[in-house]
Design a protein around this motif. Structure first.
Motif, mmCIF file in Angstrom:
data_model
loop_
_atom_site.group_PDB
_atom_site.id
_atom_site.type_symbol
_atom_site.label_atom_id
_atom_site.label_comp_id
_atom_site.label_asym_id
_atom_site.label_seq_id
_atom_site.Cartn_x
_atom_site.Cartn_y
_atom_site.Cartn_z
ATOM 1 N N ALA A 348 -63.964 -103.528 50.924
ATOM 2 C CA ALA A 348 -62.693 -104.207 50.656
ATOM 3 C C ALA A 348 -62.781 -105.713 50.924
ATOM 4 O O ALA A 348 -63.612 -106.401 50.350
ATOM 5 N N ASP A 349 -61.909 -106.234 51.822
ATOM 6 C CA ASP A 349 -61.848 -107.685 52.014
ATOM 7 C C ASP A 349 -63.105 -108.263 52.640
ATOM 8 O O ASP A 349 -63.382 -109.461 52.471
ATOM 9 N N ALA A 350 -63.886 -107.464 53.343
ATOM 10 C CA ALA A 350 -65.176 -107.958 53.810
ATOM 11 C C ALA A 350 -66.040 -108.357 52.612
ATOM 12 O O ALA A 350 -66.753 -109.369 52.642
ATOM 13 N N LEU A 351 -65.961 -107.594 51.526
ATOM 14 C CA LEU A 351 -66.724 -107.907 50.325
ATOM 15 C C LEU A 351 -66.147 -109.121 49.607
ATOM 16 O O LEU A 351 -66.893 -109.937 49.054
ATOM 17 N N ASN A 352 -64.834 -109.241 49.604
ATOM 18 C CA ASN A 352 -64.223 -110.393 48.953
ATOM 19 C C ASN A 352 -64.603 -111.690 49.661
ATOM 20 O O ASN A 352 -64.837 -112.720 49.020
ATOM 21 N N MET A 353 -64.700 -111.648 50.993
ATOM 22 C CA MET A 353 -65.123 -112.850 51.722
ATOM 23 C C MET A 353 -66.622 -113.076 51.569
ATOM 24 O O MET A 353 -67.085 -114.216 51.517
ATOM 25 N N LEU A 354 -67.395 -112.004 51.475
ATOM 26 C CA LEU A 354 -68.823 -112.145 51.209
ATOM 27 C C LEU A 354 -69.035 -112.845 49.871
ATOM 28 O O LEU A 354 -69.938 -113.687 49.726
ATOM 29 N N ALA A 355 -68.207 -112.519 48.888
ATOM 30 C CA ALA A 355 -68.352 -113.108 47.554
ATOM 31 C C ALA A 355 -68.096 -114.607 47.557
ATOM 32 O O ALA A 355 -68.637 -115.328 46.708
ATOM 33 N N THR A 356 -67.288 -115.101 48.499
ATOM 34 C CA THR A 356 -66.996 -116.539 48.550
ATOM 35 C C THR A 356 -68.135 -117.332 49.175
ATOM 36 O O THR A 356 -68.151 -118.562 49.100
ATOM 37 N N GLY A 357 -69.075 -116.642 49.804
ATOM 38 C CA GLY A 357 -70.174 -117.334 50.470
ATOM 39 C C GLY A 357 -69.835 -117.828 51.851
ATOM 40 O O GLY A 357 -70.633 -118.532 52.485
ATOM 41 N N SER A 358 -68.674 -117.446 52.363
ATOM 42 C CA SER A 358 -68.258 -117.930 53.682
ATOM 43 C C SER A 358 -68.904 -117.158 54.815
ATOM 44 O O SER A 358 -68.773 -117.546 55.985
ATOM 45 N N VAL A 359 -69.584 -116.070 54.508
ATOM 46 C CA VAL A 359 -70.230 -115.246 55.527
ATOM 47 C C VAL A 359 -71.475 -114.619 54.906
ATOM 48 O O VAL A 359 -71.537 -114.426 53.682
ATOM 49 N N SER A 360 -72.456 -114.324 55.735
ATOM 50 C CA SER A 360 -73.680 -113.687 55.254
ATOM 51 C C SER A 360 -73.729 -112.240 55.696
ATOM 52 O O SER A 360 -73.284 -111.904 56.803
ATOM 53 N N LEU A 361 -74.285 -111.402 54.840
ATOM 54 C CA LEU A 361 -74.399 -109.981 55.153
ATOM 55 C C LEU A 361 -75.598 -109.755 56.068
ATOM 56 O O LEU A 361 -76.711 -110.195 55.757
ATOM 57 N N PRO A 362 -75.403 -109.077 57.201
ATOM 58 C CA PRO A 362 -76.552 -108.774 58.055
ATOM 59 C C PRO A 362 -77.445 -107.714 57.424
ATOM 60 O O PRO A 362 -77.078 -107.078 56.435
ATOM 61 N N LYS A 363 -78.611 -107.515 57.993
ATOM 62 C CA LYS A 363 -79.505 -106.488 57.469
ATOM 63 C C LYS A 363 -78.986 -105.102 57.830
ATOM 64 O O LYS A 363 -78.100 -104.955 58.682
ATOM 65 N N ASP A 364 -79.551 -104.070 57.200
ATOM 66 C CA ASP A 364 -79.178 -102.678 57.442
ATOM 67 C C ASP A 364 -77.722 -102.414 57.106
ATOM 68 O O ASP A 364 -77.017 -101.719 57.845
ATOM 69 N N CYS A 365 -77.266 -102.965 55.994
ATOM 70 C CA CYS A 365 -75.867 -102.793 55.601
ATOM 71 C C CYS A 365 -75.746 -101.893 54.382
ATOM 72 O O CYS A 365 -76.665 -101.759 53.569
#
Length: 499
Positions: A348-365
């Protein structure tokens, strides 16, 4: 050997891979015309089983091998005493090779063959033998009009190999597509029969391997694995000495003001799917509702990321995003989660914020986008994602180095190592809010119980889809929480607790 939709092979192939299988069979000694005759016999048997009272057949034939199958089915129908007409879309003189031999056999059997025009009428059962798996690009005239005529006829429709206009690789309709009641497909299952638009147009699917040598098929590379009861990843059975500490601690983060229900659905799903311990970090306003509904969960009212730190140290798996919002509160909590060295499920919104580039996805996700979220993550349109769902799933997995669950009809699970699995179960009643929240909590619970990311994603998607199919039998009005007891039951059937 015929197979129905409930009894199909596991391997899914691209159109090119199936053509390779066909070439292997021919190289091993079976002529192309013999394979075409076997395909026609398989189609005829399936057609008669589906419509035992049928006595009239209209074959819509193009000018490729798909048309050759249609001409041979017409021969079989005429020999059985049916009234048969072939309506040729395009000049039959263009037919080559085995298809030309099939046309010649139909002529010798005195099958009625006439040119299709916009004024032609269809009657009886319609056999779609227009376009096969080799189509690329949008369907052009006169095939577009012929397909529209089939769809507006109101008659029962069978498709040879694949409904014309449906892409065998992507499951996307190429502008116009036949809506079949029955599809009879051969040699290898095409990936496009199970995802995207396929569910609306394939109808009852019957598979026939045309007596192919199983060893030839086993040696061939496939594109994806169709998830079935037989090949599902499984949780280890629980021994009598089990205790909660052995089955992980899931921390779920989300539920900004106005979105408290989403994080509670995820929490309930994680609890009921076997996680040893479950905590939830949410807005303090949601604590009373959480404690009333889920007294088994540990609930923290978090106003800032700093308050998460103690819980993050105790958790073994994070589920982040349901109801999180994209305001300052959600951004702060997501940032803290992104820095935690834990397996995580982002939704959900974690993905929407990931799409903006404001946060990076950690490994093992594991990320769980629907097509709209996938489009934002890839910087394209939702239509472009749906036009090639397998490619989008692979692209997401590669871009984010994560296991991806691309939700939708024919959900896809992609791994960074190139594996792709598909789940085609489900029910139209699942088109309702909250289903993704339930799935996210379920994935988190399976991770907490020791499954690796790809296997947890595969099992979760299958459980979720089949619970939906089970509960969807009552029709519209399905609530997301209705799935949770059904998931629990299915999970116990798959991985029972030892007594």
């Amino acid at each position: 050997m015929p197979h129905t939709k409930d009894d199909l092979p596991d391997a899914l192939y691209s159109a090119a891979q199936v053509r390779g299988l066909d070439a292997r069979l021919i190289a091993a000694g079976t002529s192309g015309f013999e394979l075409m005759q076997r395909a026609a016999r398989a189609t005829w048997r399936a057609l008669v089983r589906q419509w035992p009272a049928g006595r009239e057949l209209s074959v819509m034939a193009g000018h490729g091998n798909n048309a050759g199958d249609g001409y041979l089915v017409a021969v079989l129908a005429r020999r059985a005493g049916w009234a048969v007409r072939v309506l040729a879309v395009g000049d039959p003189q263009r037919l080559q090779g085995d298809a030309a031999l099939a046309h010649a056999e139909a002529v010798s059997e005195k099958v009625s063959i006439e040119a299709w025009t916009a004024q032609s009428t269809l009657s009886g059962i319609v056999l779609d033998a227009l376009l096969g798996t080799g189509i690329s690009g949008e369907v052009r005239e006169p095939f577009a009009s012929a397909i529209d005529a089939i769809n507006t006829s109101g008659l029962p429709v069978a498709a040879v190999d694949i409904p014309s206009g449906l892409c065998a690789d992507t499951g996307c309709l190429l502008g116009h597509g036949v809506r079949a009641d029955l599809t009879v497909t051969f040699i290898g299952l095409k990936l496009g029969l199970f995802t995207g638009d396929a569910a609306d147009v394939v109808g009852n699917l019957v598979f026939n391997d045309l007596h192919a040598d199983p060893q030839l098929l086993e040696m061939a590379a496939s594109s994806a694995l169709r998830l079935t009861v037989a090949n599902l990843p499984r949780l280890a059975p629980r021994p009598p000495t089990s205790h909660k500490g052995k089955f992980g601690h899931v921390l779920l983060i989300g539920g900004d003001r106005g979105f408290g229900g989403a994080i509670l659905l995820s929490t309930q799903s994680a609890l009921r799917s076997g996680a040893g311990m479950v905590s939830v970090a949410t807005r303090s306003e949601h604590i009373p509702a959480a404690l009333a509904r889920l007294p088994e969960a540990m609930v923290l009212g978090a106003s800032s990321a700093n308050q998460l730190m103690g819980l993050l140290e105790k958790a073994t798996v994070l589920v982040v995003g349901p109801g999180l919002g994209q305001a300052g509160w959600g951004r702060s909590l997501l940032s803290a989660a992104a820095n935690a060295p834990l397996p995580q499920v982002w939704d959900a919104d974690a993905l929407n914020m990931l799409a903006t580039g404001s946060v990076s996805l950690p490994k093992d996700c594991i990320i769980t986008p629907h097509p709209g979220e996938a489009a934002r993550l890839l910087g394209m349109t939702t239509a472009e994602v749906q036009a090639d769902r397998p490619a989008a799933a692979h692209a997401l997995s590669e871009k984010y180095a994560a296991v991806v669950i691309l939700k939708g009809a024919g959900s896809l699970i992609a791994s960074p190592d190139g594996r792709l699995a598909l789940c085609h179960q489900g029910h139209p009643s699942m088109a309702t809010a909250g289903l993704g929240d339930v799935l996210a909590g379920l994935v988190g619970a399976l991770l907490a119980q020791g499954m690796d990311a790809f296997e947890a994603a595969c099992l979760a998607v299958w459980l979720h889809a089949n619970a939906g199919a089970q509960q969807g039998k009552s029709g519209r009005g399905l609530a997301a929480s209705d799935l949770i007891p059904a998931i629990r039951q299915l999970l116990e059937e798959q991985a029972p607790c030892l007594k």
